[in-house]
Write an enzyme that holds these catalytic residues in place. Structure first.
Site, short mmCIF file in Angstrom:
data_model
loop_
_atom_site.label_atom_id
_atom_site.label_comp_id
_atom_site.label_asym_id
_atom_site.label_seq_id
_atom_site.Cartn_x
_atom_site.Cartn_y
_atom_site.Cartn_z
NE ARG A 1 -4.07 -1.14 2.33
CZ ARG A 1 -5.09 -1.16 1.51
NH1 ARG A 1 -5.58 -0.19 0.85
NH2 ARG A 1 -5.83 -2.19 1.44
CG MET B 1 -14.22 2.07 -5.12
SD MET B 1 -15.38 2.57 -4.31
CE MET B 1 -15.88 1.40 -3.64
CG ASN C 1 -14.69 9.92 1.01
OD1 ASN C 1 -14.44 10.05 -0.29
ND2 ASN C 1 -15.53 9.32 1.45
CG HIS D 1 -20.24 7.70 3.10
ND1 HIS D 1 -19.39 6.45 2.47
CD2 HIS D 1 -21.17 7.29 3.68
CE1 HIS D 1 -20.24 5.69 2.78
NE2 HIS D 1 -21.24 6.14 3.69
C1 GRF Z 1 -20.77 7.98 -5.47
O1 GRF Z 1 -22.07 7.65 -5.00
C2 GRF Z 1 -19.74 8.13 -4.15
O2 GRF Z 1 -20.38 8.79 -3.10
C3 GRF Z 1 -19.11 6.75 -3.84
O3 GRF Z 1 -19.18 6.33 -4.91
C4 GRF Z 1 -20.05 6.74 -5.96
C5 GRF Z 1 -18.98 7.13 -7.14
O4 GRF Z 1 -19.60 7.68 -8.18
N1 GRF Z 1 -18.27 7.11 -2.89
P1 GRF Z 1 -18.98 8.36 -9.29
O5 GRF Z 1 -17.71 7.63 -9.88
O6 GRF Z 1 -18.59 9.79 -8.92
O7 GRF Z 1 -19.93 8.52 -10.44
#
Ligand code: GRF
Length: 227
Positions: free
Chosen positions: A74, A99, A116, A118
């Site tokens: 990592r 991710m 971030n 969420h």
């Molecule tokens: C979004 O729902 C974000 O909140 C979550 O992952 C999704 C990413 O969507 N963390 P995108 O790649 O921005 O279309």
């Protein structure tokens, strides 16, 4: 010498993605406004096939792939990400559907400059599958949160939240789609407040952190669901 008011320099923002990049695209679109206090100077993906890379390139934003699978651990992956960001003189990092869990080293490297989004009203529903879990619990209001990142997952001082009513018959997909619309609204708002210095982290005597802003919430609004 011109009498025109000086335009403050925009803060340089790097966006980390792993997927479709719709939030990244919302940030890029907002930053096109000359008055927006930040510019998106690079997009970094840890996934070579991430759809967001083409969207960023089409918008004229430099992209880079730093594939975590190409690194033994990592830390070496994160050092490569930091090198890429530093190569673009990035000041603020926005995670947008990124991710990978980040180490405390990376997170502290960008302390109060790492944010971030969420898809839930934190501190409820941290982690994955937020909409399915919220629907299973029968909640009537869902939503999304932009927060400063701290070493624990989906923890950190909250900058902006949006609440979204849950409809009878919602599926995780239909709720996610309505929440995503609000994500695209609050992420640019939150980044602007961080970049301009309007959103600041303060701590109470016990060290508990929260964000204060120069934008007080309206005091008479509320969301009732079902209304
Ligand atoms: C979004 O729902 C974000 O909140 C979550 O992952 C999704 C990413 O969507 N963390 P995108 O790649 O921005 O279309």
């Amino acid at each position: 010498m011109s009498d025109a008011p000086a335009i403050p320099a925009k803060r340089r923002v790097g966006v980390l993605i792993s997927g479709g990049g719709s939030n990244m695209a919302a940030l890029i679109a907002a930053a096109r406004d000359p008055a927006y206090p930040a510019e998106i100077v690079c997009v970094v993906s840890n996934v070579a096939s991430a759809g967001g890379l083409a969207k960023a390139a089409a918008a004229g934003v430099p992209t880079a792939i730093v594939d975590h699978k190409a690194f033994p651990d990592r830390e070496s992956f994160e050092r490569a990400v930091v090198a890429t960001l530093e190569g673009h003189d990035v000041e603020i990092v926005a995670l947008a559907g990124f991710m990978r869990l980040l180490t405390p080293w990376f997170i502290e490297r960008w302390h109060d400059r790492l944010i971030n989004i969420h898809p839930a009203l934190l501190p409820s529903y941290k982690g994955l599958h937020t909409h399915a879990r919220a629907l299973a619990d029968g909640v009537k209001i869902g939503g999304c949160t932009v927060h400063f990142v701290r070493p624990e997952m989906d923890v950190g001082p909250i900058i902006v939240q949006a609440a979204v009513p849950v409809a009878d018959g919602d599926t995780p997909e239909t709720l996610a789609a309505r929440v995503l619309v609000q994500e695209h609204r609050i992420y640019p708002l939150a980044l602007a407040r961080v970049a301009s210095g309007a959103a600041r982290v303060v701590a109470d005597v016990e060290g508990r952190e929260r964000v204060v802003t120069d934008h007080p919430a309206s005091r008479d609004g509320c969301l009732v669901a079902p209304a």
